[in-house]
Design an enzyme around this catalytic site. Structure first.
Site, PDB file in Angstrom:
ATOM      1  N   LYS A  22       0.831  -1.212   0.000  1.00  3.36           N
ATOM      2  CA  LYS A  22       0.000   0.000   0.000  1.00  3.36           C
ATOM      3  C   LYS A  22       0.861   1.255   0.000  1.00  3.36           C
ATOM      4  O   LYS A  22       0.649   2.167  -0.797  1.00  3.36           O
ATOM      5  CB  LYS A  22      -0.907  -0.003   1.224  1.00  3.36           C
ATOM      6  CG  LYS A  22      -1.502   1.352   1.540  1.00  3.36           C
ATOM      7  CD  LYS A  22      -2.196   1.346   2.892  1.00  3.36           C
ATOM      8  CE  LYS A  22      -2.542   2.732   3.361  1.00  3.36           C
ATOM      9  NZ  LYS A  22      -1.435   3.482   3.956  1.00  3.36           N
ATOM     10  N   ASN A  23       1.826   1.319   0.912  1.00  5.19           N
ATOM     11  CA  ASN A  23       2.568   2.571   1.056  1.00  5.19           C
ATOM     12  C   ASN A  23       3.507   2.853  -0.117  1.00  5.19           C
ATOM     13  O   ASN A  23       3.946   3.981  -0.297  1.00  5.19           O
ATOM     14  CB  ASN A  23       3.317   2.611   2.390  1.00  5.19           C
ATOM     15  CG  ASN A  23       2.345   2.837   3.552  1.00  5.19           C
ATOM     16  OD1 ASN A  23       1.181   3.173   3.335  1.00  5.19           O
ATOM     17  ND2 ASN A  23       2.831   2.652   4.767  1.00  5.19           N
ATOM     18  N   CYS A 117      -5.563   8.438   7.912  1.00  3.49           N
ATOM     19  CA  CYS A 117      -5.639   7.899   9.267  1.00  3.49           C
ATOM     20  C   CYS A 117      -5.269   8.945  10.300  1.00  3.49           C
ATOM     21  O   CYS A 117      -4.263   9.633  10.188  1.00  3.49           O
ATOM     22  CB  CYS A 117      -4.696   6.711   9.418  1.00  3.49           C
ATOM     23  SG  CYS A 117      -5.533   5.164   9.135  1.00  3.49           S
ATOM     24  N   ARG A 123      -0.292  15.076  12.557  1.00  4.58           N
ATOM     25  CA  ARG A 123       0.612  14.496  11.558  1.00  4.58           C
ATOM     26  C   ARG A 123       1.159  15.644  10.710  1.00  4.58           C
ATOM     27  O   ARG A 123       0.568  16.020   9.709  1.00  4.58           O
ATOM     28  CB  ARG A 123      -0.118  13.450  10.716  1.00  4.58           C
ATOM     29  CG  ARG A 123      -0.510  12.233  11.535  1.00  4.58           C
ATOM     30  CD  ARG A 123      -1.119  11.146  10.710  1.00  4.58           C
ATOM     31  NE  ARG A 123      -0.145  10.478   9.847  1.00  4.58           N
ATOM     32  CZ  ARG A 123      -0.430   9.383   9.150  1.00  4.58           C
ATOM     33  NH1 ARG A 123      -1.628   8.858   9.196  1.00  4.58           N
ATOM     34  NH2 ARG A 123       0.490   8.826   8.399  1.00  4.58           N
ATOM     35  N   ASP A 308       3.658   0.691  12.160  1.00  7.45           N
ATOM     36  CA  ASP A 308       2.416   0.190  11.546  1.00  7.45           C
ATOM     37  C   ASP A 308       2.111  -1.254  11.955  1.00  7.45           C
ATOM     38  O   ASP A 308       1.075  -1.800  11.579  1.00  7.45           O
ATOM     39  CB  ASP A 308       2.480   0.311  10.015  1.00  7.45           C
ATOM     40  CG  ASP A 308       2.322   1.757   9.563  1.00  7.45           C
ATOM     41  OD1 ASP A 308       2.076   2.631  10.416  1.00  7.45           O
ATOM     42  OD2 ASP A 308       2.456   2.020   8.355  1.00  7.45           O
ATOM     43  N   ARG A 400      -9.125   0.388   3.624  1.00  6.39           N
ATOM     44  CA  ARG A 400      -8.197   1.340   3.001  1.00  6.39           C
ATOM     45  C   ARG A 400      -6.887   0.638   2.650  1.00  6.39           C
ATOM     46  O   ARG A 400      -6.186   1.065   1.736  1.00  6.39           O
ATOM     47  CB  ARG A 400      -7.863   2.482   3.974  1.00  6.39           C
ATOM     48  CG  ARG A 400      -8.950   3.510   4.144  1.00  6.39           C
ATOM     49  CD  ARG A 400      -8.420   4.693   4.942  1.00  6.39           C
ATOM     50  NE  ARG A 400      -7.062   4.962   4.518  1.00  6.39           N
ATOM     51  CZ  ARG A 400      -6.078   5.328   5.317  1.00  6.39           C
ATOM     52  NH1 ARG A 400      -6.284   5.507   6.599  1.00  6.39           N
ATOM     53  NH2 ARG A 400      -4.871   5.537   4.851  1.00  6.39           N
TER      54      ARG A 400
HETATM   55  C1  UD1 Z   1       4.208   6.850   6.606  1.00  8.56           C
HETATM   56  C2  UD1 Z   1       3.165   5.775   6.453  1.00  8.56           C
HETATM   57  C3  UD1 Z   1       2.541   5.443   7.806  1.00  8.56           C
HETATM   58  C4  UD1 Z   1       3.644   5.093   8.815  1.00  8.56           C
HETATM   59  C5  UD1 Z   1       4.732   6.153   8.839  1.00  8.56           C
HETATM   60  C6  UD1 Z   1       5.918   5.756   9.694  1.00  8.56           C
HETATM   61  C7  UD1 Z   1       2.343   6.205   4.222  1.00  8.56           C
HETATM   62  C8  UD1 Z   1       1.234   6.685   3.371  1.00  8.56           C
HETATM   63  N1  UD1 Z   1       2.148   6.255   5.532  1.00  8.56           N
HETATM   64  O1  UD1 Z   1       3.521   8.007   7.113  1.00  8.56           O
HETATM   65  O2  UD1 Z   1       1.674   4.342   7.622  1.00  8.56           O
HETATM   66  O3  UD1 Z   1       3.083   4.977  10.105  1.00  8.56           O
HETATM   67  O4  UD1 Z   1       5.215   6.400   7.527  1.00  8.56           O
HETATM   68  O5  UD1 Z   1       6.487   4.573   9.250  1.00  8.56           O
HETATM   69  O6  UD1 Z   1       3.369   5.741   3.734  1.00  8.56           O
HETATM   70  N2  UD1 Z   1       7.193  14.196  11.013  1.00  8.56           N
HETATM   71  C9  UD1 Z   1       7.488  15.534  11.265  1.00  8.56           C
HETATM   72  N3  UD1 Z   1       7.392  16.410  10.215  1.00  8.56           N
HETATM   73  C10 UD1 Z   1       7.040  16.022   8.953  1.00  8.56           C
HETATM   74  C11 UD1 Z   1       6.748  14.675   8.710  1.00  8.56           C
HETATM   75  C12 UD1 Z   1       6.823  13.783   9.769  1.00  8.56           C
HETATM   76  O7  UD1 Z   1       7.811  15.905  12.383  1.00  8.56           O
HETATM   77  O8  UD1 Z   1       6.981  16.874   8.063  1.00  8.56           O
HETATM   78  C13 UD1 Z   1       7.268  13.230  12.121  1.00  8.56           C
HETATM   79  C14 UD1 Z   1       5.910  12.626  12.431  1.00  8.56           C
HETATM   80  O9  UD1 Z   1       5.209  13.398  13.383  1.00  8.56           O
HETATM   81  C15 UD1 Z   1       6.287  11.267  12.969  1.00  8.56           C
HETATM   82  C16 UD1 Z   1       7.580  10.912  12.220  1.00  8.56           C
HETATM   83  O10 UD1 Z   1       8.053  12.138  11.684  1.00  8.56           O
HETATM   84  O11 UD1 Z   1       6.586  11.343  14.347  1.00  8.56           O
HETATM   85  C17 UD1 Z   1       7.431   9.907  11.114  1.00  8.56           C
HETATM   86  O12 UD1 Z   1       6.466  10.329  10.192  1.00  8.56           O
HETATM   87  P1  UD1 Z   1       6.559   9.951   8.641  1.00  8.56           P
HETATM   88  O13 UD1 Z   1       7.621   8.906   8.475  1.00  8.56           O
HETATM   89  O14 UD1 Z   1       6.665  11.189   7.850  1.00  8.56           O
HETATM   90  O15 UD1 Z   1       5.136   9.301   8.393  1.00  8.56           O
HETATM   91  P2  UD1 Z   1       4.236   9.420   7.093  1.00  8.56           P
HETATM   92  O16 UD1 Z   1       5.085   9.505   5.883  1.00  8.56           O
HETATM   93  O17 UD1 Z   1       3.170  10.431   7.280  1.00  8.56           O
END
Ligand code: UD1
Length: 410
Positions: A22-23, A117, A123, A308, A400
């Site tokens: 999915k991701n 989610c 987020r 996850d 999803r």
């Molecule tokens: C992706 C996955 C999600 C998974 C996550 C971590 C998808 C669509 N989703 O989410 O299922 O749980 O990776 O493996 O692929 N952060 C910041 N600033 C940012 C972005 C992130 O501080 O701009 C922090 C977040 O609050 C969190 C951490 O970084 O604590 C990791 O987030 P991130 O790896 O970016 O998650 P997603 O890409 O949103």
């Protein structure tokens, strides 16, 4: 479906075929917008996040031909708009990848603030914005839309250090930089398998990206991406979910079409809990006959234990002998499913990022409600292991990200 009714308490026996990741899919579909030509994507999972991503592209003017259940051809030659439909884009979290893709190809894009989610906390996307800004784009938020635009046709390569390891920011910057002028280096990049998959997809369309899978990714911008064909990797988390189901309910299952290396972080923990895992070329045989043992778990970016899989493994530990400690270090409040597990008889106390899990002899079926995708998967696992009947509501969250969950479990 609106509800799953599960008669639990029976061990699982059988084989399960794992779908595409999915991701990876939710990033590769937007990346197809950058391709000047037809790109064929194979091994797409049939899940609602993919359907939604394809609808968004179609709405921007891409031609989409469904070849079969898991293969589509996307022709982005005649994109007519760089502004996504508000209602469609805000339905999925991964719509943020459209910003990187549109910026990369056209130098501008407007995308509704992403939904998806909600783990109970914020987020943020500040790191994505920081990356786009370093590449020369101006990013603003207005009327529910994120608007990113460069004052020149192409972005300009830059050195970008991510102070938090972020999957989304790494992938988004990689897309935006793929067609920028000059070189980009992303440091402290995330290393998840789907990051390597996106880089491989872009490279097979003509990009020049090196180092994906390590913490330093080097991108040499190219003028154009051309059409091609690409097959998505198997879903690590879907596979891990079935492994956890067999661990909790007992029995023996063969998990097929996986990359065993991607599963190491999950396999090692399950083995520590007393689950037997036999590795073959692209399958894993998972067996649990004896009692489950306690273990401590801390979620970390890849190759650490994935966040996850945290709800699913906590469910397994709720049935293990002794007290286990689970520490969630990626998302601050990802324990909303715990109240539902307690209704089934689990003994779990949550204090901030830590869950103290005291294993119980058995769970008992109950009416329960999914609060997000992986929380929903955890409740399905709990229901399979529990004595009696459970009714799981809000299963649209589960759909999803899990293809044919009910059929596969049957
Ligand atoms: C992706 C996955 C999600 C998974 C996550 C971590 C998808 C669509 N989703 O989410 O299922 O749980 O990776 O493996 O692929 N952060 C910041 N600033 C940012 C972005 C992130 O501080 O701009 C922090 C977040 O609050 C969190 C951490 O970084 O604590 C990791 O987030 P991130 O790896 O970016 O998650 P997603 O890409 O949103």
């Amino acid at each position: 479906m609106t509800k799953y009714i599960v008669q639990g308490g029976k061990p699982l026996f059988g084989e399960v075929e794992i779908s595409g990741a999915k991701n990876a899919a939710v990033a590769i579909i937007p990346a197809a917008l950058m391709v000047d030509g037809v790109c064929r994507i194979e091994n797409l999972p049939q899940i609602s996040d993919v359907t939604m991503s394809l609808k968004i592209l179609e709405n921007l003017g891409a031609q989409i031909r469904v070849v079969n259940r898991h293969t589509v051809e996307i022709d982005s030659t005649c994109i007519r708009s760089t502004r996504t439909d508000y209602e469609l884009a805000r339905k999925i979290r991964a719509s943020y990848y459209l910003i990187g893709a549109l910026l990369g190809r056209f130098g501008h894009g407007e995308v509704a603030m992403p939904g998806g989610c909600n783990f109970g906390g914020v987020r943020p996307i500040d790191l994505h914005v920081k990356g786009f800004t370093s590449l020369g784009a101006k990013v603003t938020v207005e009327g529910g839309f994120i608007r990113a635009a460069a004052d020149r046709p192409r972005l300009k390569g830059a050195n970008i250090y991510l102070d938090v390891v972020s999957v989304g920011a790494t992938m988004n910057i990689m897309m935006a930089a793929a067609m920028a002028e000059g070189n980009t280096v992303i440091e402290n990049a995330a290393r998840e398998p789907h990051i390597v998959d996106l880089a491989n997809f872009l490279n097979s369309m003509g990009a020049n990206i090196r180092g994906a899978g390590t913490d330093t990714i080097k991108i040499r911008g190219v003028d154009r991406l051309r059409g091609g064909s690409y097959a998505i990797i198997p879903d690590q988390i879907e596979a891990g979910t079935y492994m956890a189901a067999a661990a909790a309910a007992g029995g023996q299952i063969l998990v097929k079409n996986i990359i065993p290396k991607h599963m190491d972080c999950i396999t090692a923990k399950l083995q520590e809990c007393g689950v037997e895992v036999e590795e073959h070329e692209d399958t894993l045989l998972v067996r649990r006959n004896g009692p489950l043992r306690r273990a401590n778990i801390k979620t970390l970016p890849y190759p650490g234990f994935p966040t996850d899989m945290q709800p699913q493994i906590t469910t397994v530990l709720s049935l293990a002998q002794g007290i286990s400690l689970v520490t969630e270090s990626v998302w601050s409040s990802r324990y909303r499913y715990v109240d539902e597990l307690r209704r089934m008889g689990a003994s779990i106390q949550v204090d901030d990022k830590t869950a103290v899990v005291e294993g119980v002899d058995h769970l008992v079926g109950a009416p329960i409600q999914a609060s997000d995708l992986r929380a929903g998967a955890a409740l399905v696992i709990a229901a399979l292991a529990a004595r009696g009947q459970s009714e799981i509501s809000c299963v649209h969250y589960i759909e999803r990200g899990y293809e044919n969950l009910v059929e596969k479990l049957r």
